[in-house]
Scaffold this motif. Structure first.
Motif, short mmCIF file in Angstrom:
data_model
loop_
_atom_site.label_atom_id
_atom_site.label_comp_id
_atom_site.label_asym_id
_atom_site.label_seq_id
_atom_site.Cartn_x
_atom_site.Cartn_y
_atom_site.Cartn_z
N CYS A 239 0.98 -1.16 0.10
CA CYS A 239 -0.17 -0.17 0.19
C CYS A 239 0.67 1.20 -0.23
O CYS A 239 0.35 2.13 -0.22
CB CYS A 239 -0.89 0.11 1.04
SG CYS A 239 -1.60 -1.15 1.14
N THR A 278 -3.44 -8.15 0.71
CA THR A 278 -3.90 -7.13 1.25
C THR A 278 -4.52 -6.46 0.86
O THR A 278 -3.89 -5.59 -0.39
CB THR A 278 -2.66 -6.10 2.43
OG1 THR A 278 -2.07 -7.62 3.09
CG2 THR A 278 -3.27 -5.56 3.59
N CYS A 280 -5.89 -2.34 0.07
CA CYS A 280 -5.83 -0.62 0.96
C CYS A 280 -6.42 -0.36 0.55
O CYS A 280 -7.54 -0.45 -0.55
CB CYS A 280 -4.46 -0.40 -0.13
SG CYS A 280 -3.03 -1.68 -0.38
N GLN A 281 -7.22 0.86 1.27
CA GLN A 281 -8.33 1.94 0.98
C GLN A 281 -7.24 3.43 -0.44
O GLN A 281 -6.61 3.57 -0.30
CB GLN A 281 -8.49 2.46 2.31
CG GLN A 281 -8.25 2.14 3.03
CD GLN A 281 -10.60 2.32 3.31
OE1 GLN A 281 -10.91 2.09 2.18
NE2 GLN A 281 -10.79 1.47 4.53
N ALA A 286 -0.19 4.50 4.03
CA ALA A 286 -0.17 2.57 4.27
C ALA A 286 -0.69 2.14 5.85
O ALA A 286 -1.65 1.41 5.61
CB ALA A 286 1.35 1.90 4.91
N ALA A 289 -4.57 0.50 5.19
CA ALA A 289 -5.03 -0.84 4.70
C ALA A 289 -5.90 -1.36 5.50
O ALA A 289 -6.39 -0.74 6.58
CB ALA A 289 -3.29 -1.87 5.00
N TYR A 302 -3.75 -1.04 -5.87
CA TYR A 302 -2.68 -0.71 -5.57
C TYR A 302 -1.75 -1.47 -6.71
O TYR A 302 -2.23 -2.18 -7.21
CB TYR A 302 -1.66 -1.53 -3.84
CG TYR A 302 -1.73 -2.75 -4.60
CD1 TYR A 302 -0.14 -3.55 -4.83
CD2 TYR A 302 -2.90 -3.76 -2.88
CE1 TYR A 302 -0.24 -5.01 -4.41
CE2 TYR A 302 -2.73 -5.19 -3.02
CZ TYR A 302 -1.31 -5.77 -4.37
OH TYR A 302 -1.44 -7.07 -3.88
#
Length: 943
Positions: A239, A278, A280-281, A286, A289, A302
């Motif tokens: 991220c 993972t 990510c927004q 980061a 996340a 990402y």
């Protein structure tokens, strides 16, 4: 100069045929025999071994049992569907047939006489655990895990070389694990060395040598050994981005070192990093996340190019130096469902892959790289000779092998793995801890803290993890106060308040909090079911149950059933998460009750009408006394809301002077706090106890001892795999496992057996895969939706799913495996000489309320098994005014397909016939525990 890229194969079919021929030859010579139709690489080793096998009943083997999900002895076991997903994904590869026939015999034959060095971060540790299970029958379980050298000073030097003070791209610092090795049968080892940053691998500073130069120059590693290494994850975060300068520099250092040493140490293989799923927004940094959600690459928010860039830079740099590479990155891109899942379905970890799955695929890649490097089984007369060595080197290698063989017993001696110097962050962490503000005056908060046990269980480990800014998992058990999200505290509970304070005290730590609190429950369902949701790698467990079920003098004796349930929960928590610190938190009912009228001469209503006739709830009316006793026995710090607030709760002026708030502002009723009260509990009472405990441990870490380690230099098993070692955790060497004899004689009846249980959401899922209820008779219902709790509560234990019927004659038939519960007692018969768990109880979990229209059911066994019939009444005879999760229990015979029947009867104590079944459990127990005369007297007195 040639670089081996194993993901590119020029002659896949020819290589596959050659590999199969080698495997057949290895199998013919192997002392261990496996079923020929098994997928040994992907989990069948445990069941497919036919002869020459290591025992399957010890903890080392049970940790490798793929049928145990979740596995309390090993983090990250795949569900069968996940393993099949990986196999389907790999089935199109040209060497899939050879991979399917890959046998531990073949790998062991290539490793015998060598040390395989696995060097890298936590992903490499998962790979080491997979390798440990694949080679289950080829290492000495009696030895367990050993230090890589019997020389303590050299062992410490290896640890220091692997350790790093450099932060990750997120600013986190690692708590470096100690190196460990498995000794293979017939000679040879597999060693894992925890080293996360590339700067530590091949540094050339003589004052601070890199890990690989130290291993080779010290003689701990030999020229015939194989180095399988990886770094990269700690140089980037998906991220945020990549620390490209440090990553490239580290790769160049590794390549230059390989060039300089390849004539004497030619067997080095570098593995590039796998894909991280993972989420990510979008557009955020980061810290934004999305936790606990693994997503396909198209939804990651990402750039997918980041992961591929990390892999391509590794290839680009290392290919200049001829470093052999394996790259399984592309195979992992599509496997967002191949990660580690929580037992109830929520994703736990989107970085690490579960096993058997991708770690085993990496193992196959490593073996192909060994073949490409012509690393062949060692012959006795030429051990250590590689295909690239000339005749002179062969003679020297033979001499070296002879010398090594002569020194083998001393070199291969298994010595305990010991802790090393404390992390340098201890003093800094202590400073931030003491600066984090507490809610409430110290004099008040200190009254609620019963003090720190001198040998508190695993609080030193928790302090190390927090000081090192690593991922820390906190799990809480308790009733509605712990569940929170109630009428006047809709946005959280004391758990979230404690979490926020802990984040302020240790900035940079990633906190994963699992709240297993549920309203109107005693410790029984937690001990029977919910402890199984506890991750074995948990760092801190907080237990709160002092009010629930204890407000009718039901918890005033160690022979009370509800006190026994509390102790059973503690013991199961300690066995499932052996490295977790524990904290006991006791709440209280701050209510009042009308005084009884005088025995003679009183008129009706006299007590009610008399001035000051309402009396506070008695100080002893809770489970706190017994819970505090158990906390003392098991070296658990204890926090008491009663002890802190009892003298103030009925005096608003005094309470406001102490806290700034009145009782009405702090409590929505006599038990449940408002949002302000939850903050006082979480940021005040619990935070104060944690601050005192952690400050003590951090001070010890900052000072160290004369040898530079933690006091006592206690050996420990950092991955919680249940090593058969002795003391661990705590300055005085508290045993990790609860090996002392149970305090409660009733708790001794269940000893340390592990129940099988399905309840609420798990019950709904399990039931849908077995027998179905009859239409219009039993329907699914979430009681939490009806009482409004689900509107404010998001964590999964707020669900209260159950099968509901509302008319006489409604019958529910279920098929239950009553033979599946693990019958295991403590492993210290001298400390706990308990009889074997030779009987089984069947338990039905159902809703019970003090008033309403609930009915009565009969539980009976109708096929394949025998049990005593019992009746279960949905109306509680002596409840505390709220709904509860009750359990009807009866002894049952063992059978894999025991058919039970739950029928709503025509009789009722309430005028209604509603009945809600929320789960089923099977519990191993003994009806004749070994008791002392005092315990027999206690039970006789109690009954």
């Amino acid at each position: 100069m040639r670089t081996i890229l194993v993901f590119v194969s020029i002659s896949v079919l020819a290589a596959a045929h050659a590999c199969c021929a080698q495997q057949e030859a290895a199998a013919a010579q192997c002392s261990v025999k496996y079923a020929t139709d098994s997928q040994l690489l992907f989990g069948d080793v445990f069941e497919a071994c036919k002869s020459g096998c290591q025992p399957r009943s010890d903890d080392w083997s049970q940790g490798c049992n793929p049928a145990v999900v979740p596995n309390p002895l090993r983090y990250g076991t795949c569900r069968p569907s996940q393993t099949q997903l990986v196999l389907r994904h790999l089935s199109g590869q040209g060497d899939f047939a050879a991979m399917s026939r890959f046998s531990p015999c073949t790998l062991h034959q290539h490793l015998r006489g060598r040390t395989l060095w696995l060097v890298g971060d936590s992903l490499m540790k998962n790979y080491y655990l997979a390798l440990r299970c694949f080679l289950l029958d080829f290492w000495d379980h009696a030895k367990g895990e050993c230090a890589p050298t019997p020389d303590p000073a050299l062992h410490r030097a290896i640890y220091q070389a692997a350790d790093t003070n450099i932060s990750s791209v997120l600013g986190s610092n690692v708590i470096t694990d100690v190196p460990r090795c498995l000794h293979l049968v017939g000679g040879g080892r597999v060693c894992w060395v925890h080293c996360v940053r590339g700067e530590e691998f091949a540094g050339t500073d003589p004052q601070a040598p890199g890990l690989l130069p130290l291993l080779q120059s010290s003689g701990v590693a030999k020229g015939r050994d194989v180095f399988f290494v990886n770094f990269g994850r700690w140089h980037y975060f998906n991220c945020l981005g990549l620390q490209e300068d440090t990553y490239r520099k580290s790769l160049h250092q590794l390549g230059e070192f390989y060039q300089a040493t390849r004539s004497s140490f030619p067997n080095l293989i570098f593995k590039v990093s796998s894909h991280d799923h993972t989420a990510c927004q979008p557009g955020q940094q980061a810290a934004r996340a999305i936790k606990d959600k693994c997503v396909p690459v198209s939804e990651g928010a990402y750039p997918l190019t980041l992961g591929r860039t990390v892999a391509s830079i590794g290839e680009q740099v290392l290919s200049r130096y001829g470093v052999p590479l394996i790259n399984t990155y592309n195979a992992t891109v599509a496997l967002h469902l191949g990660h580690i899942f929580h037992p109830l379905g929520e994703v736990q970890d989107c970085l690490h892959y579960c096993s058997p799955g991708i770690p085993e695929y990496d193992m196959w890649g490593m073996f192909k790289a060994m073949q490409a490097l012509s690393i062949k089984p060692l012959e006795p007369q030429t051990a250590g000779v590689t295909a690239a060595a000339d005749a002179a080197a062969a003679t020297a290698a033979a001499d070296e092998a002879a010398a090594a063989a002569a020194a083998e017993p001393a070199a291969q001696a298994c010595v305990p793995v010991t802790d090393t110097i404390p992390p340098p962050e201890a003093q800094q962490a202590l400073n931030t801890l003491l600066q984090a503000p507490l809610l409430g005056p110290n004099w008040l908060l200190s009254r609620g803290f019963a003090g720190a046990p001198a040998n508190a269980r695993n609080w030193d480990r928790l302090a190390q993890a927090l000081a090192g800014k690593s991922n820390v998992t906190v799990v809480t058990f308790g009733g509605s106060v712990t569940q929170g999200h109630l009428r006047e505290s809709r946005n959280g509970s004391w758990v979230e308040e404690m979490q926020a304070w802990l984040g302020e005290a240790f900035p940079g730590v990633t906190l994963n909090v699992i709240n297993l609190g549920r309203g109107s429950t005693t410790a029984l369902p937690a001990a029977m079911c919910w402890y199984d949701y506890l991750p074995p790698t948990a760092d801190l467990v907080i237990v709160e149950y002092s009010a629930n079920g204890c407000l009718r003098l039901q918890c005033t004796s160690i022979a009370s059933q509800r006190v026994a349930d509390y102790e059973v929960l503690l013991r199961r928590v300690m066995r499932r998460a052996p490295n977790a610190a524990l904290l006991s938190f006791g709440i209280f009912s701050f209510g009042s009750t009308a005084a009884a009228p005088k025995a003679s001469g009183a008129t009706p209503g006299a007590a009610r009408d008399a001035p000051n006739s309402d009396l506070p709830v008695p100080f002893y009316n809770s489970g706190l006394a017994m819970h505090a006793l158990l906390a003392e026995v098991y070296s658990i710090p204890f926090v008491s809301a009663r002890n802190a607030l009892y003298s103030l709760m009925w005096d608003d002026a005094a309470l406001a002077a102490a806290t700034g708030f009145t009782k009405r502002q702090l409590m929505q009723d006599e038990i449940h706090p408002t949002a302000l009260g939850q903050a006082l509990y979480g940021r005040g009472l619990v935070a104060y106890a944690m601050q005192r405990m952690l400050a003590r441990e951090l001070k010890v870490m900052g000072n160290g001892d004369a040898a530079g380690g933690l006091p006592g230099g206690m050996p420990y098993d950092c991955d919680g795999a249940g090593a058969p070692a002795g003391p661990a955790g705590g300055a005085s060497g508290v045993l990790v496992d609860a090996v002392i004899r149970p305090v409660s004689p009733l708790a001794a009846q269940e000893a340390d057996g592990d129940p099988w249980c399905v309840e609420s959401l798990a019950f709904q899922h399990w039931h849908n895969t077995t027998s179905q209820p009859k239409p219009r008779q039993w329907t699914w219902q979430d009681a939490a939706v009806q009482d409004g709790t689900r509107r404010y509560c998001d964590h999964y234990n707020c669900y209260r799913m159950g099968l509901t019927a509302n008319r006489p004659g409604s019958a529910l038939t279920l098929t239950v495996d009553t033979s599946s519960a693990v019958q295991r007692v403590a492993q210290q018969p001298k400390l706990y000489p308990a009889a074997a768990l030779n009987k089984v109880q069947l338990a039905v979990l159902y809703t019970q309320v003090p008033r309403g229209k609930l009915g009565i059911t009969r539980l009976s066994c109708v096929a394949n098994c025998v049990c005593g019939e019992i009746e279960m009444d949905g109306i509680a005879a002596d409840g505390d005014g709220s709904a509860a999760l009750a359990a009807g229990r009866t002894e049952v015979t063992s059978h894999p397909q025991c058919v039970i029947r739950i029928e709503v009867l025509d009789k009722t104590s309430s005028g209604g016939h509603v009945f809600i079944v929320q789960g089923i459990a099977v519990i191993p127990y003994t009806s004749t525990p070994l008791l002392t005369p005092v315990e027999r007297l206690l039970l006789n007195t109690q009954t």
